[in-house]
Design an enzyme around this catalytic site. Sequence first.
Site, PDB file in Angstrom:
ATOM      1  N   THR A  46       0.830  -1.209   0.000  1.00 50.59           N
ATOM      2  CA  THR A  46       0.000   0.000   0.000  1.00 50.59           C
ATOM      3  C   THR A  46       0.860   1.253   0.000  1.00 50.59           C
ATOM      4  OG1 THR A  46      -1.676  -1.194   1.266  1.00 50.59           O
ATOM      5  CG2 THR A  46      -1.866   1.202   1.188  1.00 50.59           C
ATOM      6  N   THR A  47       1.855   1.281   0.895  1.00 52.18           N
ATOM      7  CA  THR A  47       2.716   2.453   1.006  1.00 52.18           C
ATOM      8  C   THR A  47       3.553   2.638  -0.249  1.00 52.18           C
ATOM      9  OG1 THR A  47       2.799   2.054   3.388  1.00 52.18           O
ATOM     10  CG2 THR A  47       4.418   3.583   2.498  1.00 52.18           C
ATOM     11  N   TYR A 109     -13.386  -4.742  -2.186  1.00 54.80           N
ATOM     12  CA  TYR A 109     -14.452  -4.381  -3.131  1.00 54.80           C
ATOM     13  C   TYR A 109     -15.375  -5.562  -3.405  1.00 54.80           C
ATOM     14  CZ  TYR A 109     -17.117  -2.271  -6.846  1.00 54.80           C
ATOM     15  OH  TYR A 109     -18.150  -1.797  -7.600  1.00 54.80           O
ATOM     16  N   TYR A 135      -2.492 -10.202   5.371  1.00 57.56           N
ATOM     17  CA  TYR A 135      -2.581  -8.767   5.654  1.00 57.56           C
ATOM     18  C   TYR A 135      -4.037  -8.413   5.916  1.00 57.56           C
ATOM     19  CZ  TYR A 135      -1.920  -3.696   4.876  1.00 57.56           C
ATOM     20  OH  TYR A 135      -1.888  -2.328   4.988  1.00 57.56           O
ATOM     21  N   ARG A 140      -9.378  -0.495   4.842  1.00 53.66           N
ATOM     22  CA  ARG A 140      -9.255  -0.402   3.389  1.00 53.66           C
ATOM     23  C   ARG A 140     -10.039  -1.484   2.661  1.00 53.66           C
ATOM     24  NH1 ARG A 140      -5.066   2.896   1.221  1.00 53.66           N
ATOM     25  NH2 ARG A 140      -3.791   3.866   2.839  1.00 53.66           N
ATOM     26  N   LYS A 163       0.073  -9.537   9.219  1.00 55.75           N
ATOM     27  CA  LYS A 163       0.201  -8.098   9.430  1.00 55.75           C
ATOM     28  C   LYS A 163      -1.168  -7.605   9.880  1.00 55.75           C
ATOM     29  CE  LYS A 163       1.102  -3.623   7.284  1.00 55.75           C
ATOM     30  NZ  LYS A 163       1.395  -2.858   6.029  1.00 55.75           N
ATOM     31  N   ILE A 205       5.395  -3.682  10.549  1.00 51.73           N
ATOM     32  CA  ILE A 205       5.631  -3.279   9.162  1.00 51.73           C
ATOM     33  C   ILE A 205       5.211  -1.818   9.109  1.00 51.73           C
ATOM     34  CG2 ILE A 205       5.055  -3.666   6.740  1.00 51.73           C
ATOM     35  CD1 ILE A 205       4.577  -6.609   7.437  1.00 51.73           C
TER      36      ILE A 205
END
Length: 293
Positions: A46-47, A109, A135, A140, A163, A205
């Site tokens: 993501t980052t 989604y 994750y 999100r 994570k 993380i």
Amino acid sequence: MTRLFTGTAAAVTTPFIDGAVDYDALRAHLNFLKENSIQSFVINGTTGEGSTLTAEEKRNCLKIALEVADKDIPVIAGTGSNNTAQTIAASKEAEDLGVDALLVITPYYNKTSQKGLVAHFTAVADAVSIPVVLYDVPSRTGMTIEPETLELLAKHDNIVALKDATGDFAHFSRLQAVVDDTFSFYSGNDDLALPYFAQGGHGIISVLANALPNEYQELFEQATTDHKAALETHQLLFPLVDALGVDVNPIPIKALVSHLGYGEYELRLPLVKLEENESDVLISLFDSIRKDG
């Protein structure tokens, strides 16, 4: 017992210049992180704006990370998506490149059920022979990995860690109760690093570790040896961590990485830069921490 890493991994940003990936800046940033106590690189997450990178750009970023890591620290590739077949293809390609592990997000989604999560993650783990880090980031994705689901998934030889970006410590306790001590938990929330370590987390993380790798690794080490020192480090870092909430990740952290000299302050749409006054506040806080540290 061997874990992928303990302590601080960086969720590495991807620098751009005139719309293209700035590979020279990426290499320089990765060298800075490695030289300053980072324990693992997480690439194309993501980052790292992985959802806007092409397949070729992702490959190139992983190749550079593997070269810089040089087998001294693990490279973890973000390969997850909301398409199981696509996730498998990306995971197998990353494995072929030589990465040490995969970071696979819950589908978003077209989010599934808990039964669907088991099927999705199992299909990915079955397709590779390297470790998989689940994750969980419900802010999100709109869904959470429930304890019963983790209990099933953790039985897979390749699924070794989570994570955890839920920010829910009761949930963390429930997760800890359904796995054995070989399973690793990594925080995905910089602001909750210290309490996560205190509750038995094996590392983080981190977003802010892109700019303050030494400080976050020091916080982890202090958490197990010197609570007073850890609290002081937490209090030093927290105003900047809090200020990073001015906009969605990775918009604020890229301002700091650019300030350090690792690429221009540039993002890909739909992300846009902070206003100048917002960047100035972050940079002032950051410079103050480096001076105090």
